[in-house]
Design an enzyme around this catalytic site. Structure first.
Site, short mmCIF file in Angstrom:
data_model
loop_
_atom_site.label_atom_id
_atom_site.label_comp_id
_atom_site.label_asym_id
_atom_site.label_seq_id
_atom_site.Cartn_x
_atom_site.Cartn_y
_atom_site.Cartn_z
N ASN A 78 4.20 53.84 43.39
CA ASN A 78 5.54 54.37 43.63
C ASN A 78 6.29 54.39 42.30
OD1 ASN A 78 8.22 54.79 44.29
ND2 ASN A 78 8.24 53.38 46.02
N CYS B 216 14.76 55.93 44.65
CA CYS B 216 13.59 56.79 44.86
C CYS B 216 13.96 58.21 45.27
CB CYS B 216 12.65 56.17 45.90
SG CYS B 216 12.03 54.56 45.40
N HIS C 139 8.06 61.99 48.39
CA HIS C 139 8.13 60.81 47.53
C HIS C 139 6.93 59.94 47.87
CE1 HIS C 139 9.20 57.17 45.65
NE2 HIS C 139 9.56 56.54 46.76
N1 ACO Z 1 -1.28 40.95 48.98
C1 ACO Z 1 -1.66 40.18 49.99
N2 ACO Z 1 -0.84 39.80 50.97
C2 ACO Z 1 0.44 40.23 50.92
C3 ACO Z 1 0.91 41.04 49.89
C4 ACO Z 1 -0.01 41.41 48.87
N3 ACO Z 1 0.33 42.19 47.84
N4 ACO Z 1 2.21 41.30 50.10
C5 ACO Z 1 2.57 40.68 51.23
N5 ACO Z 1 1.49 40.02 51.72
C6 ACO Z 1 1.42 39.21 52.93
C7 ACO Z 1 2.73 38.61 53.33
O1 ACO Z 1 3.02 37.45 52.61
C8 ACO Z 1 2.52 38.35 54.78
O2 ACO Z 1 1.78 37.15 54.92
P1 ACO Z 1 2.10 36.12 56.11
O3 ACO Z 1 1.82 36.90 57.36
O4 ACO Z 1 1.15 35.02 55.81
O5 ACO Z 1 3.55 35.77 55.93
C9 ACO Z 1 1.62 39.49 55.24
O6 ACO Z 1 1.04 40.03 54.03
C10 ACO Z 1 2.37 40.59 55.97
O7 ACO Z 1 3.55 40.89 55.22
P2 ACO Z 1 4.48 42.09 55.59
O8 ACO Z 1 5.54 42.25 54.55
O9 ACO Z 1 4.88 42.00 57.03
O10 ACO Z 1 3.41 43.25 55.41
P3 ACO Z 1 3.46 44.73 55.86
O11 ACO Z 1 2.31 45.04 56.68
O12 ACO Z 1 4.82 45.11 56.35
O13 ACO Z 1 3.22 45.46 54.49
C11 ACO Z 1 4.51 46.58 52.80
C12 ACO Z 1 4.09 45.25 53.41
C13 ACO Z 1 3.26 47.28 52.27
C14 ACO Z 1 5.46 46.33 51.66
C15 ACO Z 1 5.15 47.42 53.92
O14 ACO Z 1 6.17 46.72 54.55
C16 ACO Z 1 5.70 48.68 53.40
O15 ACO Z 1 4.97 49.55 52.98
N6 ACO Z 1 7.03 48.85 53.45
C17 ACO Z 1 7.65 50.00 52.90
C18 ACO Z 1 8.14 49.58 51.59
C19 ACO Z 1 8.04 50.61 50.53
O16 ACO Z 1 7.21 51.50 50.52
N7 ACO Z 1 8.92 50.47 49.59
C20 ACO Z 1 8.96 51.30 48.46
C21 ACO Z 1 10.34 51.54 48.07
S1 ACO Z 1 11.24 52.37 49.29
C22 ACO Z 1 10.68 53.85 49.32
O17 ACO Z 1 10.26 54.33 48.31
C23 ACO Z 1 10.67 54.57 50.58
#
Ligand code: ACO
Length: 334
Positions: A291, A124, A261
């Site tokens: 993204n 990214c 980004h």
């Molecule tokens: N729909 C519904 N539920 C979901 C989904 C979805 N698409 N994805 C995950 N869940 C669930 C999980 O299974 C989990 O359920 P559980 O509690 O029953 O186990 C719950 O939601 C919480 O999961 P987490 O992964 O802890 O959720 P979080 O609040 O951290 O959000 C996310 C996840 C959005 C991916 C977040 O961690 C994030 O934004 N991280 C940054 C990642 C990113 O942006 N990456 C891009 C590439 S890197 C970059 O470009 C910087």
């Protein structure tokens, strides 16, 4: 790279932006479309990421196809012919082939037979790494007119059964044309004023693709520890923004536009809070594009230039963080 000369009368070569273009594949995939494939909802995706829709490349539409559209639009915007370009740098993690560099395919399709073309892989952060590399080659006199492209088809490396990752990404491309020009060496110059790149490979497996030429002989699928990425993102992005501003000797309130980004609205909000950035100065396209990895910064930049927000002589700060981890920033005067 320091933007300032000790002797203020000495001129400096600057990488000045001449044109910009971008391209999004025709097919739009909404959150509701995704809810038909995996156990998710429009509400969950919007709330956690700010994403509403993303574009997905058509069958057979490759990264070089997307890149070509963006490059041609950037050249048209610059009022330049392809054969004036003497360097093409393509930032991508989703190349057409393992080798040669997809940039060489673009070079040939543009009918360019001189100069050089190569790919950069920093996930990214790729576009920021490519722009910094282009700037270095331009200020050392190795290139005069450069196409810097970010293009991705991340839809091809997503695990469409993993709701934690497949909802986040989209396909697209963006490109800039830059020309070397003499500046005064002061921050009032147009062009790239400062830049910095970083990485920390200890986080290699927090965001990676579980296949590769030398390891599995497969392409693999994207794997991510989302909360871990989130934790590091705000910290790394905030520090690189501050460091880059310091290199140029400017303060945050002098910056007219922040073009980050586009990974996640919550990362952008967290960074804005930490650095006390005015929300109205932040360009946000993650809602419409998702993204798009290395394509996201030039795509967002193009939106804000075309809608009239970013104007000639505005001070613009670009930043990104991605797999590796890698991160970086570029400060430029449009
Ligand atoms: N729909 C519904 N539920 C979901 C989904 C979805 N698409 N994805 C995950 N869940 C669930 C999980 O299974 C989990 O359920 P559980 O509690 O029953 O186990 C719950 O939601 C919480 O999961 P987490 O992964 O802890 O959720 P979080 O609040 O951290 O959000 C996310 C996840 C959005 C991916 C977040 O961690 C994030 O934004 N991280 C940054 C990642 C990113 O942006 N990456 C891009 C590439 S890197 C970059 O470009 C910087």
């Amino acid at each position: 790279m320091n933007a300032k000369n000790s002797d203020s009368h000495m001129t400096t070569r600057r990488a000045v932006i001449k044109g910009i273009g971008s391209y999004l594949p025709e097919r739009v995939m909404t959150n509701d479309d995704l809810a038909k494939i995996v156990d998710t909802s429009d509400e969950w995706i919007r709330e956690r990421t700010g994403i509403v829709q993303r574009h997905i490349a058509a069958d057979g539409e490759t990264t070089s196809d997307l890149a070509m559209h963006a490059a041609q639009r950037a050249l048209a915007d610059a009022g330049m012919q392809a054969n004036e370009i003497d360097l093409i740098i393509l930032a991508t993690s989703t190349p057409d082939n393992t080798f040669p560099a997809t940039a060489t395919a673009i070079q040939a399709r543009l009918g360019i037979t001189h100069g050089a073309a190569f790919d950069i892989q920093a996930v990214c952060s790729g576009f920021i790494f490519a722009l910094n590399t282009a700037n270095s080659l331009m200020i050392t006199g190795q290139a005069d007119n450069v196409l810097v492209i970010g293009a991705e088809t991340f839809s091809r490396i997503l695990d469409w059964e993993d709701r934690g990752t497949c909802v986040l990404f989209g396909d697209g491309a963006g490109a800039l044309v830059l020309s070397a020009e003499e500046g005064s060496g002061e921050n009032s110059d147009r062009g790239i004023l400062a830049g910095k790149v970083r990485s920390d490979g200890r986080h290699y497996d927090k965001l990676y693709v579980d296949g590769g030429v030398s390891s599995t002989q497969t392409v693999g699928k994207l794997r991510m520890q989302g909360p871990e990425v989130f934790k590091h993102a705000v910290k790394n992005i905030s520090s690189i923004i501050s460091e880059t501003a310091e290199i140029a000797g400017i303060t945050m309130d002098e910056v007219d536009w922040f073009v980050p980004h586009q990974a996640n609205k919550r990362i952008l909000d967290g960074t804005a809070r930490k650095l006390k950035l005015a929300p109205e100065k932040i360009v946000i396209t993650v809602d419409k594009h998702g993204n798009t990895s290395a394509a996201s910064v030039p795509l967002a930049l193009d939106v804000a230039v075309k809608d009239g927000r970013i104007k000639k002589n505005d001070l613009v700060l670009l930043e990104a963080m991605g797999g590796g981890f890698t991160w970086g920033a570029v400060l430029l005067r449009w």
